[in-house]
Design a protein around this motif. Structure first.
Motif, mmCIF file in Angstrom:
data_model
loop_
_atom_site.group_PDB
_atom_site.id
_atom_site.type_symbol
_atom_site.label_atom_id
_atom_site.label_comp_id
_atom_site.label_asym_id
_atom_site.label_seq_id
_atom_site.Cartn_x
_atom_site.Cartn_y
_atom_site.Cartn_z
ATOM 1 N N VAL A 243 0.801 -1.230 0.000
ATOM 2 C CA VAL A 243 0.000 0.000 0.000
ATOM 3 C C VAL A 243 0.829 1.274 0.000
ATOM 4 N N GLY A 244 2.083 1.231 0.446
ATOM 5 C CA GLY A 244 2.880 2.455 0.515
ATOM 6 C C GLY A 244 2.718 3.153 1.846
ATOM 7 N N GLU A 245 3.774 3.782 2.310
ATOM 8 C CA GLU A 245 3.786 4.339 3.664
ATOM 9 C C GLU A 245 2.769 5.448 3.875
ATOM 10 N N HIS A 246 2.381 6.165 2.816
ATOM 11 C CA HIS A 246 1.462 7.280 3.002
ATOM 12 C C HIS A 246 0.043 6.825 3.287
ATOM 13 N N LEU A 247 -0.269 5.524 3.130
ATOM 14 C CA LEU A 247 -1.591 5.024 3.487
ATOM 15 C C LEU A 247 -1.604 4.345 4.852
ATOM 16 N N LEU A 248 -0.462 4.259 5.501
ATOM 17 C CA LEU A 248 -0.373 3.501 6.742
ATOM 18 C C LEU A 248 -0.813 4.337 7.941
ATOM 19 N N THR A 249 -2.067 4.707 7.945
ATOM 20 C CA THR A 249 -2.646 5.381 9.100
ATOM 21 C C THR A 249 -3.141 4.326 10.092
ATOM 22 N N ASP A 250 -3.408 4.752 11.328
ATOM 23 C CA ASP A 250 -3.954 3.821 12.324
ATOM 24 C C ASP A 250 -5.274 3.234 11.847
ATOM 25 N N GLN A 251 -6.083 4.069 11.219
ATOM 26 C CA GLN A 251 -7.375 3.620 10.721
ATOM 27 C C GLN A 251 -7.208 2.523 9.666
ATOM 28 N N MET A 252 -6.272 2.731 8.739
ATOM 29 C CA MET A 252 -6.047 1.751 7.685
ATOM 30 C C MET A 252 -5.471 0.446 8.251
ATOM 31 N N LEU A 253 -4.570 0.554 9.224
ATOM 32 C CA LEU A 253 -3.988 -0.635 9.836
ATOM 33 C C LEU A 253 -5.040 -1.452 10.577
ATOM 34 N N ARG A 254 -5.903 -0.786 11.297
ATOM 35 C CA ARG A 254 -6.971 -1.509 12.011
ATOM 36 C C ARG A 254 -7.887 -2.227 11.029
ATOM 37 N N TYR A 255 -8.202 -1.547 9.946
ATOM 38 C CA TYR A 255 -9.055 -2.158 8.921
ATOM 39 C C TYR A 255 -8.379 -3.393 8.330
ATOM 40 N N ALA A 256 -7.108 -3.253 7.941
ATOM 41 C CA ALA A 256 -6.385 -4.363 7.315
ATOM 42 C C ALA A 256 -6.227 -5.535 8.268
ATOM 43 N N PHE A 257 -5.983 -5.259 9.551
ATOM 44 C CA PHE A 257 -5.836 -6.345 10.522
ATOM 45 C C PHE A 257 -7.148 -7.103 10.678
ATOM 46 N N ALA A 258 -8.253 -6.388 10.844
ATOM 47 C CA ALA A 258 -9.548 -7.049 11.003
ATOM 48 C C ALA A 258 -9.903 -7.858 9.758
ATOM 49 N N PHE A 259 -9.621 -7.306 8.591
ATOM 50 C CA PHE A 259 -9.910 -7.980 7.327
ATOM 51 C C PHE A 259 -9.076 -9.255 7.225
ATOM 52 N N SER A 260 -7.769 -9.149 7.510
ATOM 53 C CA SER A 260 -6.867 -10.299 7.415
ATOM 54 C C SER A 260 -7.243 -11.377 8.423
ATOM 55 N N ALA A 261 -7.598 -10.967 9.642
ATOM 56 C CA ALA A 261 -7.961 -11.933 10.677
ATOM 57 C C ALA A 261 -9.214 -12.708 10.300
ATOM 58 N N ASP A 262 -10.169 -12.028 9.684
ATOM 59 C CA ASP A 262 -11.406 -12.715 9.293
ATOM 60 C C ASP A 262 -11.129 -13.716 8.174
ATOM 61 N N ILE A 263 -10.289 -13.340 7.214
ATOM 62 C CA ILE A 263 -9.904 -14.290 6.162
ATOM 63 C C ILE A 263 -9.218 -15.502 6.775
ATOM 64 N N ALA A 264 -8.289 -15.258 7.725
ATOM 65 C CA ALA A 264 -7.517 -16.352 8.333
ATOM 66 C C ALA A 264 -8.405 -17.304 9.123
ATOM 67 N N ARG A 265 -9.466 -16.800 9.713
ATOM 68 C CA ARG A 265 -10.392 -17.674 10.445
ATOM 69 C C ARG A 265 -11.155 -18.606 9.512
#
Length: 290
Positions: A243-265
């Protein structure tokens, strides 16, 4: 939408991304035929005073961006205040702003790279930023991975540059398997919560996700099952890698983590140790018999 730049970008490159930028920024309330997007770089101005109407505004924004320089997190606070006085950021960290006092939607995009970054690469960076933000805004997520369709299911091969994504895709294509993309993919849930895989342009109908493999080039072929937590971490790395460092906001990280965790489950993950030969597909077929 018309694009303008403080640096020479080339008419053909600008023309190619104008319609895409308009479609991604469109919110249904404005006519975007007269919209304009100014690309403001850290280079000296190319066309100093005749970019769009309100030339003084663009000069002031450009000067403020030069004061901030290549380290926005440590940039001049007064310069940031000026930029935010003129523009409202359309999403945190994207560095694309809508002019606050404009009847026609006008935007400006702050590019942090200097030359020798090429004109084409600058526009590619803009389009990728727009596309990534747009996919997230629409409930999708982007990963640095290759996608191969086998037996009507999508198998993801995740890895950083050089891990072997293109190699795996090329070997799979030789076997007659369909390739969604060999470098980046979009995932999104269907109405019952299963995940579908497509490309960045959404030109390919979503293919149901079957498995996820994290690539390790080796002298033998083997699969190592991963926990849901390890799979989540691997997917998150695959998101951050693209995604590039300029998109790495806390909001984006939380979204990506929740999305990735749901896929992994919902989806099994493995380390795939493989040689540069297509025999690794035998292991996958054994793991997922028809």
């Amino acid at each position: 939408m018309k694009l303008h730049s403080f640096s020479p970008l080339g008419n053909q490159v600008v023309e190619k991304c104008s319609n895409l930028a308009a479609s991604l920024l469109h919110n249904g309330h404005h006519n975007y035929a007269d919209s304009q997007l100014a690309i403001i770089t850290l280079d000296p101005p190319f066309e100093k005073n005749r970019l769009i109407s309100g030339a003084l505004i663009w000069e002031e924004i450009h000067q403020a961006w030069l004061q901030i320089g290549e380290s926005p997190s440590q940039g001049d606070l007064a310069a940031w205040r000026l930029i935010h006085r003129y523009g409202e950021e359309i999403a945190p960290g994207l560095r694309i702003f809508r002019l606050r006092e404009s009847k026609t939607p006008h935007y400006f995009y702050l590019v942090s790279q200097k030359e020798p970054f090429t004109a084409g690469a600058r526009l590619n960076d803009l389009l990728f930023s727009l596309s990534t933000w747009h996919h997230v805004d629409q409930g999708r997520c982007v990963f640095h991975a290759a996608g191969v369709v086998h037996k009507d299911f999508a198998h993801l091969f995740v890895g950083a540059s050089g891990a072997g994504k293109s190699t795996v895709a090329a070997m799979s294509k030789i076997l007659g398997y369909r390739i969604i993309h060999d470098d980046h993919l979009v995932l999104y849930p269907d109405q019952v919560g299963n995940y579908l895989v497509t490309d960045m342009s959404l030109s390919i109908p979503g293919v149901p996700l079957k498995s996820i493999f994290f690539l390790n080039q080796d002298t033998t072929d083997r699969l190592v099952p991963l926990s849901a937590l390890a799979t989540t971490k691997g997917l998150l790395d695959g998101f951050l890698d693209i995604v590039g460092e300029h998109l790495l906001t806390d909001q984006m990280l939380r979204y990506a983590f929740a999305f990735s965790a749901d896929i992994a489950r919902r989806t099994p993950g493995y380390e795939l140790h493989f040689r540069k030969a297509p025999e690794f597909w035998k292991l996958i077929d054994e793991q997922f018999p028809a």
